[in-house]
Write an enzyme that holds these catalytic residues in place. Structure first.
Site, PDB file in Angstrom:
ATOM      1  CB  ALA A  32     -10.583 -12.278   2.721  1.00 27.95           C
ATOM      2  CB  CYS A  33      -9.167  -7.554  -0.698  1.00 30.05           C
ATOM      3  SG  CYS A  33     -10.512  -6.902   0.296  1.00 30.05           S
ATOM      4  N   GLY A  34      -7.557  -9.139  -2.565  1.00 27.40           N
ATOM      5  CA  GLY A  34      -6.270  -9.289  -3.220  1.00 27.40           C
ATOM      6  C   GLY A  34      -5.647  -7.924  -3.398  1.00 27.40           C
ATOM      7  NE  ARG A 243     -12.291  -8.494  -8.497  1.00 26.56           N
ATOM      8  CZ  ARG A 243     -13.556  -8.438  -8.069  1.00 26.56           C
ATOM      9  NH1 ARG A 243     -13.875  -7.621  -7.071  1.00 26.56           N
ATOM     10  NH2 ARG A 243     -14.484  -9.182  -8.615  1.00 26.56           N
ATOM     11  CG  ASN A 265      -6.049  -9.331   2.099  1.00 26.49           C
ATOM     12  OD1 ASN A 265      -7.172  -9.625   2.473  1.00 26.49           O
ATOM     13  ND2 ASN A 265      -5.108 -10.237   1.859  1.00 26.49           N
TER      14      ASN A 265
END
Length: 841
Positions: A32-34, A243, A265
């Site tokens: 679960a990214c940015g 990220r 994401n």
């Protein structure tokens, strides 16, 4: 709460509130990214944009993961345009006369720490690019500062170098296409070398337009580690930033994002199915710009050992380099929920586009925010459910900012002309060549109007119209009872499940919990289905609600030959559309009789006299029969445990004391995987006509009719104890209950479309042996061994022997799988256990 921008209309709206085969990472890796992008609408390359992108990436640090050393990150990175001004400075320092910029490409390479391995990689890279007609301009060591890395990141840091190549006559899309093929060839060449692993070589990017700077770092460290990013000569008109956060996996330098085209994401819940179907497609791919050798170069397109993001990126790359834009490629792969959507009424051409590709490419489904660029366009899109945040704003000077958060770039409010968020299935993009900001319907209209998809569908596609249910029983009570017994039906299945579904149209509800042994530990005979357990989505969002979110879900399927994904042609629309995967006898007969999509029925029956070894032989023969049928032109294969019937003959079940059946789950699994292995899976569709609860579930429907015609049932209806319905209504209710059950199971995995769930193998085997997995369920995780092919044959025969005894059967046996009964299946919560507990208390 607040206001959002509808990208379709620009109108403000009020926001509403194993030891065996299998990929273990599928059940272990979550993320679960940015992610986001910044782009100048004008297309002007500036260093100030990089200066905005790095703090924006830092603002997403809370979305990333960090190592136990508190310093090494899961990964962070930027994708930008190639900084030609910076490279020209390097050319001057090295005394290199730079070739024309439009003929150059740059590869960003991670090389091994071992210098001999690194030299091998450099040698292979140069050999491949020279063989493909490129000239090596030089190798540039990327200036980095290892001291800012965390201990784990520093320990695993690769040597990072750039290779600059030129071509005497290639430029633009063709140059990028050849660089793509060169990169794939390099990968093949190195993977064939003994001892070479992904840790020894990885190409972050190899393009004439884009470059990726990434690593196993925290957001704030990226610009400190890569000195280029702080150099004023590093200029770009856009930047995609990412990220990474991933649990249950060790970070790796090459796993950082962006990938070569996108940053992702979310999670692709249908991944294993997508991988399986892409492998099946490989044998059918062709393109006028590519030779077969070229196509072989980028095979395999997908890799079951890679992440969902990497596989998604690989397929998108293939589509983009076949001549499609990134916008069109992702619209094909991750379509919005277009059926029954009111906003799409003014745009029938977009619906036609989605309908056309629904038969060629199953959606990559799951919660996802995708940010992407090929250097010409940069954009972002959400999956059909919109369960990932995506905020955007547009400034007066044409700066477009999209991110997982609002406010990642400090922009004065007075400079903002528009802001909002992406809705489900929506897309926003900046075209750096035409200098346009493209909104959802605008860009999708352009994509949809490239070809007359609506005309192609009208000319070629057909629809299976609903056929009436049978209104009379075709088996007498003794034949029905024998057949039910042979297929493993129990009294509980009939009285507690099928009758409830037929009378109410809903699945029965039992008490919470399952207190009986796993099938592999049970002392009672078990159906093959019971050895598999459904997996659930483990992502940071609730499952889909199939009742209230029905608009995003669909059971529609397409049958027939699925065409070449790389080319849009009218013939690809020649498919048979079905609205439900649960067929009745009339619809099955229609499939057999229609001529547009030749159907062939293959028997799944075999002689008992062959013993336990006969099951494997029967499955292997069935697979060969399937291949021969396809070579003879069959576009639909009907795997049936009923004998083939000529029109007009009376129905017969085909089971006898001498003949039994291949378990239908094994039959369809084995044929499916065999056809993939021989490159023929896309040429046909599989239909199962079986006594088990499947498609076409003739015995389940016959059981419903048998229940309805029973005098006891009629008496219950007369006295109001059971809803008074016709035999047709009872069968329709049963089908509705099965369909709703399918939607429920799909929703738990976060999957919206049956076309994506088909072939996805989203289950684990518990107690299945290696030989049985290899025969019918390749790719399925089995953490423990168990049931072999011979043991499965014995299980089937145990049911079969009960169905054909010397004396007539009186009733179905009750094994007590649901409710405790003396002599039945063991229950942890039994009367004896209750008495013991009371005594202890």
């Amino acid at each position: 709460m607040g206001n959002t921008i509808d990208l379709n209309s620009n109108v403000h709206q009020t926001e509403r509130g194993t030891p065996f085969a299998g990929q273990n990472w599928l059940v272990e890796e979550r993320d679960a990214c940015g992610v986001g992008f910044i782009a100048n609408q004008s297309g002007e390359a500036t260093h100030s944009l990089i200066q905005k992108a790095l703090p924006a990436l830092t603002c997403l640090e809370h979305r990333g993961g960090c190592s136990a050393d508190s310093d090494s990150g899961d990964g962070a990175g930027l994708m930008t345009a190639i900084p030609w001004e910076l490279l020209h400075t390097w050319f001057a320092e090295q005394g290199i006369v730079p070739p024309p910029q439009e003929n150059c490409g740059v590869g960003m390479m991670f090389l091994s720490q071992d210098e001999s391995q690194a030299n091998t990689a450099r040698q292979v890279v140069e050999e491949v690019v020279k063989a493909r007609g490129f000239t090596v301009v030089g190798w540039r060591k990327v200036p980095v500062v290892p001291s800012v890395l965390g201990p784990q990141a520093r320990e695993n840091q690769p040597q990072i170098e750039q290779i600059i190549v030129s071509s005497p006559n290639l430029q633009g899309d063709e140059l990028d296409r050849q660089l793509f093929l060169a990169r794939r060839t390099i990968g093949h060449s190195l993977s064939d070398r003994p001892g070479f692993t992904r840790q020894d070589f990885y190409s972050c990017s190899f393009s004439s337009r884009t470059i990726v700077y990434k690593g196993m770092v925290r957001s704030a460290i990226l610009g400190e580690f890569y000195l280029d990013l702080k150099n004023p000569a590093y200029k770009s008109a856009f930047a995609v930033y990412h990220r990474r956060f991933s649990t249950n996996t060790m970070p790796r330098w090459h796993l950082a994002q962006p990938m070569r085209l996108l940053g992702h994401n979310g999670e692709i819940n249908t991944l294993l199915g997508n991988i399986t179907w892409m492998k099946a497609r490989q044998a059918n791919l062709s393109h006028p710009n590519w030779t077969q050798a070229d196509i072989d170069t980028f095979n395999p397109i997908v890799n079951s050992e890679s992440s969902d993001s990497a596989n998604l990126d690989n397929v998108m790359e293939m589509l983009v380099h076949s001549g499609r834009s990134p916008l069109e490629s992702l619209t094909i792969m991750v379509p919005e929920a277009y059926k029954n959507q009111p906003d799409l009424v003014p745009y029938p051409e977009i619906v036609d586009f989605y309908e056309y590709y629904s038969g060629i490419q199953e959606p990559w489904d799951g919660p996802a925010l995708l940010v992407f660029s090929d250097g010409k366009q940069v954009g972002a899109t959400l999956d059909r459910n919109g369960l990932r945040p995506a905020r955007y704003c547009i400034t007066k000077d044409g700066l477009v900012i999209v991110a997982s958060e609002a406010g990642v770039v400090d922009i004065p409010e007075a400079d903002i002309v528009e802001k909002g968020r992406l809705g489900p299935g929506q897309m926003i993009a900046v075209d750096l060549q035409t200098k346009e900001i493209l909104k959802n319907w605008q860009l999708k209209q352009r994509i949809a109007k490239r070809h007359p998809y609506g005309e192609w569908l009208k000319q070629h596609r057909e629809t299976l119209q609903p056929q009436p249910f049978a209104e009379t029983a075709t088996l007498d009570s003794q034949a029905l009872l024998a057949t039910q017994t042979a297929f493993g039906y129990t009294a509980e299945d009939l009285d507690m499940v099928i009758v409830e579904m037929a009378s109410s149209g809903k699945e029965p509800t039992f008490c919470m919990g399952d207190d009986i042994p796993l099938a592999v530990l049970s002392e009672k005979p078990q159906l093959l289905y019971n050895y598999f357990k459904q997996r659930f989505a483990q992502v940071t969002n609730p499952p889909i609600d199939p009742l209230r979110e029905g608009m995003v879900m669909s059971l529609t399927m397409n049958m027939g030959l699925r065409g070449n994904l790389l080319q849009a042609t009218p013939e690809n629309a020649k498919l048979l559309k079905i609205d439900s995967p649960v067929l009745n006898d009339g619809e099955l007969s229609f499939l057999k009789d229609q001529k547009s999509f030749p159907a062939k029925q293959l028997s799944t029956l075999y002689k008992i006299t062959s013993g336990p070894a006969g099951l494997q032989s029967a499955v292997e023969q069935l697979c060969q029969d399937a291949v021969e049928a396809i070579r003879s032109g069959a576009r639909i294969l009907i795997l049936s445990d009923r004998p083939s019937q000529e029109k007009g003959e009376s129905a017969a079940v085909g089971l006898s004391d001498e003949c039994t059946y291949i378990p239908p789950l094994l039959a369809v699994g084995a044929v499916h995987h065999h056809l993939i292995s021989v490159g023929m899976r896309m040429q046909t569709s599989l239909v199962v006509d079986t006594g088990a609860i499947a498609v076409c579930p003739y015995l389940a429907l016959e059981s419903v009719r048998g229940w309805w015609f029973d005098t006891k049932t009629q008496n219950l209806m007369e006295h109001g104890k059971v809803p008074k319905i016709t035999v047709t209504e009872a069968q329709a209710k049963y089908r509705t209950a099965v369909e709703n059950g399918l939607l429920k199971i799909m929703s738990k995995m976060g999957i919206s479309l049956l076309s994506s769930y088909q072939g996805a193998q989203i289950f684990e085997a518990i107690g299945i042996g290696a030989d049985l997995l290899d025969l019918g369920f390749k790719g399925t995780v089995s953490r423990i061994g168990g049931l072999s092919i011979a043991e499965l044959a014995n299980e089937v025969m145990s049911f079969h022997s009960q169905a054909f005894p010397e004396l007539l059967l009186k009733k179905l046996e009750n094994f007590g799988f649901v409710q405790y009964r003396r002599g039945g299946e063991y229950h942890m919560n039994s009367p004896e256990m209750a008495k013991a507990l009371h005594k202890a208390v």
